[in-house]
Design a protein around this motif. Structure first.
Motif, PDB file in Angstrom:
ATOM      1  N   VAL A  43       1.039  -1.286   0.121  1.00  0.00           N
ATOM      2  CA  VAL A  43      -0.056  -0.094   0.416  1.00  0.00           C
ATOM      3  C   VAL A  43       0.238   1.442  -0.111  1.00  0.00           C
ATOM      4  N   LEU A  44       0.563   2.164  -0.950  1.00  0.00           N
ATOM      5  CA  LEU A  44       1.550   3.391  -1.405  1.00  0.00           C
ATOM      6  C   LEU A  44       0.301   4.657  -0.334  1.00  0.00           C
ATOM      7  N   CYS A  45       1.156   5.105   0.386  1.00  0.00           N
ATOM      8  CA  CYS A  45      -0.095   5.880   1.240  1.00  0.00           C
ATOM      9  C   CYS A  45       1.110   7.311   0.996  1.00  0.00           C
ATOM     10  N   ASP A  46       0.240   8.914   0.149  1.00  0.00           N
ATOM     11  CA  ASP A  46       0.295   9.501   0.152  1.00  0.00           C
ATOM     12  C   ASP A  46       0.632  10.723   1.781  1.00  0.00           C
ATOM     13  N   GLY A  47      -0.037  12.035   1.671  1.00  0.00           N
ATOM     14  CA  GLY A  47       0.453  12.508   3.211  1.00  0.00           C
ATOM     15  C   GLY A  47      -0.837  12.543   3.555  1.00  0.00           C
ATOM     16  N   THR A  48      -1.839  12.965   2.920  1.00  0.00           N
ATOM     17  CA  THR A  48      -3.061  13.496   3.074  1.00  0.00           C
ATOM     18  C   THR A  48      -4.017  12.006   3.890  1.00  0.00           C
ATOM     19  N   PHE A  49      -3.424  10.969   3.367  1.00  0.00           N
ATOM     20  CA  PHE A  49      -4.031   9.718   4.075  1.00  0.00           C
ATOM     21  C   PHE A  49      -3.800   9.038   5.476  1.00  0.00           C
ATOM     22  N   VAL A  50      -2.051   9.775   4.938  1.00  0.00           N
ATOM     23  CA  VAL A  50      -1.478   9.625   7.232  1.00  0.00           C
ATOM     24  C   VAL A  50      -1.605  10.239   7.915  1.00  0.00           C
ATOM     25  N   HIS A  51      -2.158  12.204   7.340  1.00  0.00           N
ATOM     26  CA  HIS A  51      -2.660  12.778   8.190  1.00  0.00           C
ATOM     27  C   HIS A  51      -3.461  12.415   8.950  1.00  0.00           C
ATOM     28  N   HIS A  52      -4.879  11.864   8.008  1.00  0.00           N
ATOM     29  CA  HIS A  52      -5.920  10.976   7.938  1.00  0.00           C
ATOM     30  C   HIS A  52      -6.413  10.027   9.332  1.00  0.00           C
ATOM     31  N   LEU A  53      -5.430   9.022   9.294  1.00  0.00           N
ATOM     32  CA  LEU A  53      -4.988   8.099   9.871  1.00  0.00           C
ATOM     33  C   LEU A  53      -4.813   8.724  11.612  1.00  0.00           C
ATOM     34  N   VAL A  54      -3.438  10.149  11.094  1.00  0.00           N
ATOM     35  CA  VAL A  54      -3.654  10.260  12.701  1.00  0.00           C
ATOM     36  C   VAL A  54      -4.538  10.919  13.486  1.00  0.00           C
ATOM     37  N   SER A  55      -5.236  12.171  12.461  1.00  0.00           N
ATOM     38  CA  SER A  55      -6.489  12.561  13.172  1.00  0.00           C
ATOM     39  C   SER A  55      -7.326  11.871  13.514  1.00  0.00           C
ATOM     40  N   HIS A  56      -7.944  11.224  12.869  1.00  0.00           N
ATOM     41  CA  HIS A  56      -8.690  10.189  13.422  1.00  0.00           C
ATOM     42  C   HIS A  56      -8.239   8.705  14.345  1.00  0.00           C
ATOM     43  N   ALA A  57      -7.010   8.833  14.820  1.00  0.00           N
ATOM     44  CA  ALA A  57      -6.683   7.887  15.909  1.00  0.00           C
ATOM     45  C   ALA A  57      -6.696   6.227  15.029  1.00  0.00           C
ATOM     46  N   ILE A  58      -6.485   6.000  14.368  1.00  0.00           N
ATOM     47  CA  ILE A  58      -6.567   4.709  13.142  1.00  0.00           C
ATOM     48  C   ILE A  58      -5.027   3.796  13.635  1.00  0.00           C
ATOM     49  N   LYS A  59      -5.109   3.390  14.656  1.00  0.00           N
ATOM     50  CA  LYS A  59      -4.377   2.789  14.870  1.00  0.00           C
ATOM     51  C   LYS A  59      -4.250   1.727  15.298  1.00  0.00           C
TER      52      LYS A  59
ATOM     53  N   ILE B 214       3.706  22.718  12.038  1.00  0.00           N
ATOM     54  CA  ILE B 214       3.576  22.204  12.743  1.00  0.00           C
ATOM     55  C   ILE B 214       2.651  21.642  12.499  1.00  0.00           C
ATOM     56  N   SER B 215       0.665  21.545  12.223  1.00  0.00           N
ATOM     57  CA  SER B 215       0.212  21.330  12.661  1.00  0.00           C
ATOM     58  C   SER B 215       0.736  19.451  11.688  1.00  0.00           C
ATOM     59  N   TYR B 216       1.138  19.540  10.609  1.00  0.00           N
ATOM     60  CA  TYR B 216       1.786  18.168  10.713  1.00  0.00           C
ATOM     61  C   TYR B 216       2.452  17.159  11.653  1.00  0.00           C
ATOM     62  N   SER B 217       3.088  18.027  12.089  1.00  0.00           N
ATOM     63  CA  SER B 217       4.339  16.867  12.821  1.00  0.00           C
ATOM     64  C   SER B 217       4.139  15.649  13.107  1.00  0.00           C
ATOM     65  N   GLU B 218       2.725  15.707  13.467  1.00  0.00           N
ATOM     66  CA  GLU B 218       2.542  13.690  14.262  1.00  0.00           C
ATOM     67  C   GLU B 218       2.839  12.633  12.889  1.00  0.00           C
ATOM     68  N   SER B 219       1.939  13.512  11.919  1.00  0.00           N
ATOM     69  CA  SER B 219       1.833  13.138  10.413  1.00  0.00           C
ATOM     70  C   SER B 219       3.383  12.384   9.941  1.00  0.00           C
ATOM     71  N   LEU B 220       4.088  13.877  10.177  1.00  0.00           N
ATOM     72  CA  LEU B 220       5.487  13.876  10.131  1.00  0.00           C
ATOM     73  C   LEU B 220       5.824  12.241  10.021  1.00  0.00           C
ATOM     74  N   GLN B 221       6.060  11.807  11.551  1.00  0.00           N
ATOM     75  CA  GLN B 221       6.539  11.241  12.243  1.00  0.00           C
ATOM     76  C   GLN B 221       5.938   9.786  11.828  1.00  0.00           C
ATOM     77  N   ALA B 222       4.627   9.454  12.027  1.00  0.00           N
ATOM     78  CA  ALA B 222       4.313   8.341  11.326  1.00  0.00           C
ATOM     79  C   ALA B 222       5.044   7.899   9.952  1.00  0.00           C
ATOM     80  N   ALA B 223       4.883   9.485   8.337  1.00  0.00           N
ATOM     81  CA  ALA B 223       5.681   9.390   7.570  1.00  0.00           C
ATOM     82  C   ALA B 223       7.084   8.282   7.813  1.00  0.00           C
ATOM     83  N   HIS B 224       7.189   8.851   8.785  1.00  0.00           N
ATOM     84  CA  HIS B 224       8.771   8.257   8.793  1.00  0.00           C
ATOM     85  C   HIS B 224       8.857   7.067   9.518  1.00  0.00           C
TER      86      HIS B 224
END
Length: 292
Positions: free
Chosen positions: A28-44, A75-85
């Protein structure tokens, strides 16, 4: 509703596995918008959520261009940046970072040779990917994830490819014609006219000619004759020998020696008692004794 959604997802996954050769574990190839959606809705954890949709194990990938785009958002996308790494990096040949949409399109190419599932929240990107054969698309809606069904373009592409497989190509048709011509030439070479004339002359001279067999120089029957399997007797070496049983004498024999000659009696002789005659004799004696 959950059962219907699972059935719909399984049908689409079967379509891509049967027609385009997708294999487990799915990438699965994820882009930034999808990673931010997972983080903001706490899909873990994200891999478990995607594996539940596809009913198979999953590996998550992203690109350098996607990470660079998330860095530029602030800064608002810092959590999604960490998840993308934390995601595995897909091969990206761009020296200078480009937009995430262009990077994903370059990786997919014209036929998606790497067999990627693309996860994105960008509507324009999803529409453009549906026009490429063999590109399944995943998106999120609140805390639920969905797999888009195959587009009409992808289904038509599969039908056309199946019809092409049913018909011969030009190269195959030429090869078939060459084989037919070769077989015709070999038949003409095997039956020349000179041999026919010589056979007629021999028949006129009274010489008998033997018919030619299918294989030259070897008298081989055309049809193979199979022997029927019949029931065989036991192996005589593995059988035990029959024992000779002597019948015992049921009646014992006794030997009686009278001097030099010996007599054998087979059994005990029964002595009969004549009670009736003794009684008659006593009666006659008593009757005579009473007389004066």
């Amino acid at each position: 509703m959950r059962v219907k959604k699972q059935k719909r997802h399984r049908k689409s996954v079967r379509f891509y596995t049967a027609c385009f050769g997708f294999r487990q574990p799915f990438k699965v190839l994820c882009d930034g918008t999808f990673v931010h959606h997972l983080v903001s809705h706490a899909i873990k954890p994200a891999d478990n959520a995607l594996s539940n949709i596809l009913s198979a194990p999953v590996k998550l990938f992203t690109t350098k261009c996607v990470i660079a785009e998330l860095k530029g958002l602030g800064i608002s996308y810092s959590e999604s940046l960490q998840a993308a790494h934390l995601l595995a990096p897909a091969r990206c040949d761009h020296e200078n970072s480009t937009s995430a949409d262009a990077c994903i399109k370059d990786i997919i190419g014209q036929n998606n040779s790497e067999h990627f599932f693309v996860a994105s929240q960008d509507v324009d990107l999803r529409k453009s990917l549906q026009e490429i054969p063999g590109v399944p698309v995943i998106y999120g809606l609140r805390k639920a994830l969905f797999l888009e069904p195959p587009s009409s373009f992808q289904r038509e592409f599969v039908k056309n490819s199946e019809e092409k497989r049913m018909h011969m190509t030009e190269l195959e048709y030429k090869m078939l014609r060459k084989r037919k011509n070769r077989s015709a030439d070999e038949e003409t070479n095997d039956s020349p006219d000179e041999n026919d004339d010589s056979e007629d002359d021999n028949n006129g001279m009274g010489i008998e000619t033997k018919p030619k067999t299918a294989r030259k120089g070897i008298d081989v029957k055309d049809k193979v004759q199979f022997k029927r399997k019949r029931a065989k007797g036991p192996n005589p070496l593995s059988c035990k020998k029959k024992k000779s049983q002597d019948k015992p004498n049921l009646v014992p024999e006794r030997e009686k020696t009278d001097g030099e000659n010996s007599m054998r009696s087979r059994g005990r002789q029964r002595k009969r008692t004549r009670k009736g005659k003794k009684i008659d004799g006593l009666v006659s004696i008593l009757s005579t004794a009473d007389l004066p």
